[in-house]
Design an enzyme around this catalytic site. Structure first.
Site, short mmCIF file in Angstrom:
data_model
loop_
_atom_site.label_atom_id
_atom_site.label_comp_id
_atom_site.label_asym_id
_atom_site.label_seq_id
_atom_site.Cartn_x
_atom_site.Cartn_y
_atom_site.Cartn_z
CG HIS A 28 29.98 16.78 15.80
ND1 HIS A 28 29.69 16.02 16.90
CD2 HIS A 28 30.55 15.94 14.90
CE1 HIS A 28 30.08 14.76 16.66
NE2 HIS A 28 30.59 14.69 15.46
N PRO A 66 19.78 7.53 19.71
CG PRO A 66 18.72 8.21 21.67
CD PRO A 66 19.83 8.54 20.74
NE ARG A 67 19.56 4.03 14.16
CZ ARG A 67 19.76 2.76 13.83
NH1 ARG A 67 18.93 2.13 13.02
NH2 ARG A 67 20.81 2.11 14.30
CB SER A 101 24.81 5.53 19.90
OG SER A 101 24.22 4.95 18.75
N GLY A 146 25.56 14.76 13.52
CA GLY A 146 24.71 14.68 12.33
C GLY A 146 25.26 15.56 11.23
CG ASP A 200 20.80 13.22 13.07
OD1 ASP A 200 21.11 14.34 12.59
OD2 ASP A 200 20.77 12.18 12.40
CG ASP A 252 34.32 11.13 13.60
OD1 ASP A 252 33.38 11.19 14.40
OD2 ASP A 252 34.38 11.85 12.58
CD GLU A 304 31.75 17.09 11.02
OE1 GLU A 304 30.66 17.26 11.60
OE2 GLU A 304 32.14 15.97 10.63
C1 6MZ Z 1 28.80 14.51 12.26
C2 6MZ Z 1 28.64 12.24 12.58
C3 6MZ Z 1 29.92 12.05 11.98
O1 6MZ Z 1 24.68 7.69 16.26
O2 6MZ Z 1 23.95 5.87 14.74
N1 6MZ Z 1 28.17 11.02 12.92
N2 6MZ Z 1 28.10 13.46 12.71
N3 6MZ Z 1 30.00 14.40 11.67
C4 6MZ Z 1 30.59 13.20 11.50
N4 6MZ Z 1 31.79 13.16 10.85
C5 6MZ Z 1 32.16 12.17 9.91
N5 6MZ Z 1 30.20 10.74 12.03
C6 6MZ Z 1 29.12 10.13 12.60
O3 6MZ Z 1 26.34 6.72 14.66
C7 6MZ Z 1 26.22 7.27 13.36
C8 6MZ Z 1 25.78 8.70 13.45
O4 6MZ Z 1 26.81 9.49 14.07
C9 6MZ Z 1 26.84 10.80 13.51
C10 6MZ Z 1 25.75 10.86 12.46
O5 6MZ Z 1 24.57 11.37 13.04
C11 6MZ Z 1 25.57 9.38 12.10
O6 6MZ Z 1 24.30 9.08 11.57
P1 6MZ Z 1 25.07 6.41 15.60
O7 6MZ Z 1 25.59 5.38 16.55
#
Ligand code: 6MZ
Length: 346
Positions: A201, A101-102, A99, A174, A141, A286, A204
């Site tokens: 990643h 951090p925000r 995750s 991200g 991110d 994912d 992608e």
């Molecule tokens: C890239 C992804 C993603 O971090 O707020 N995230 N990044 N590709 C993907 N494929 C679909 N799916 C999710 O979880 C949400 C964040 O995870 C990353 C993105 O930065 C998204 O904002 P957290 O817990």
């Protein structure tokens, strides 16, 4: 549930690619919506249902909506606890959650308290005896650039030392259309030098060959997606050779890639390419909430699409243990657990 579905549910599984806020279930979203009715968010805005597909861009819009719903320590604690228990109920025995951090000025949430709260949720589940070993990857991110990446790595290094082994690595994720890996290289290198594991990643989307080549030089400890690495889809043999030579496991998320439209259909998913090469591949969800799936379903989909026997599926879930970022002792414990559970399924 038919017999086949029961097999996949009872199959012990390892989940290595799960974004916390993408993993929030419909039930938890309902609880969040009732906490924040003024936001006028409906569940249809936070999930992509059966048969629906979106562009990756639209997927990232969904994350923005979820982030509005999850903006206090209380929310994060609930979300992380629920997600961990849902994975456990799905037969996942080892989970690496990731995750970003925000910081939220309005609620006083800081990046540090964000990480602390995820750790608290992991500890809470452990105390309650939930049958799952959970570790945490702190996410960068990519759109936030060099400085934020360094700040994130510094925090992760601190927590790696103070979290009793719960923080084990860094995720780079991200929107892949934004930013460039070269700006993040110093932070990733620093993380690696300090002992944090790296899951990045990579490729992608098409046309990230230079970036993938650069990031592979680190090298990462695991790759997320790697959809466009191989030559058949515009990647290159030299990228494949690097991944194979360094034996870098790839985290593969079938439903996510089909619903997010980077792969045309299940049968054309790159799982086939890497699996046939005999390369370490790990099936993952994912974003199980956003893409309305679970890990049992992903294993079942891979098996039905690519004709895998139950024995082959078992082997796939067992081999995933070798790709975890947790210590060797945990690998051994998991292998024993798999051995104990085998007779119950076959
Ligand atoms: C890239 C992804 C993603 O971090 O707020 N995230 N990044 N590709 C993907 N494929 C679909 N799916 C999710 O979880 C949400 C964040 O995870 C990353 C993105 O930065 C998204 O904002 P957290 O817990």
């Amino acid at each position: 549930m038919d017999n086949d579905a029961v097999f996949y549910r009872e199959l012990p599984k390892v989940e290595l690619h799960a974004h916390l806020n993408g993993s929030v279930s419909a039930q938890t979203i309902e609880k969040l919506i009732s906490r924040k009715p003024h936001l006028n968010i409906e569940h249809s805005m936070t999930a992509i249902g059966k048969g629906q597909r979106r562009t990756l861009d639209e997927c990232f819009e969904v994350f923005r909506v979820i982030h509005k719903l999850v903006d206090t320590e209380e929310d994060i604690l609930m979300v992380a606890t629920d997600v961990i228990k849902e994975f456990a109920a799905d037969g996942v025995k080892y989970l690496e959650l990731r995750s970003t951090p925000r910081e939220e000025r309005d609620t006083g949430l800081t990046k540090r308290s964000y990480i602390e709260t995820v750790i608290k949720a992991i500890q809470k589940c452990k105390e309650e005896g939930v049958d799952i070993d959970v570790r945490f990857l702190v996410a960068i991110d990519r759109r936030n650039g060099t400085e934020v990446a360094l700040e994130t790595v510094n925090l992760a290094e601190e927590f790696m030392l103070s979290s009793d082994g719960l923080v084990v690595g860094i995720d780079l994720s991200g929107d892949p259309t934004v930013g460039h890996g070269k700006d993040l290289l110093p932070a990733l290198q620093k993380a690696k030098n300090s002992g944090l594991k790296l899951s990045l990643h990579l490729s992608e989307i098409p046309s990230q060959l230079d970036e993938s080549d650069l990031l592979l030089s680190l090298p990462p400890d695991r790759i997320g997606h790697g959809t466009f690495l191989h030559p058949e889809v515009g990647g290159s043999q030299s990228l494949v050779d690097k991944v194979v030579q360094k034996k870098i496991p790839i985290e593969l998320c079938l439903t996510s890639n089909v619903k997010g439209n980077t792969v045309p259909c299940y049968a054309k998913h790159h799982f086939k390419y890497w699996y046939e090469l005999g390369h370490p591949t790990v099936l993952c969800t994912d974003d199980k909430g956003v893409f309305c799936t679970d890990l049992s379903q992903e294993y079942q989909l891979a098996a039905s699409t690519f004709g895998l026997s139950h024995e082959a599926v078992w082997k796939l879930s067992q081999q995933a243990i070798d790709s975890i970022f947790g210590p060797e002792t945990v690998k051994q414990q998991l292998k024993e657990k798999w051995n104990d559970l085998h007779p119950q399924l076959f």
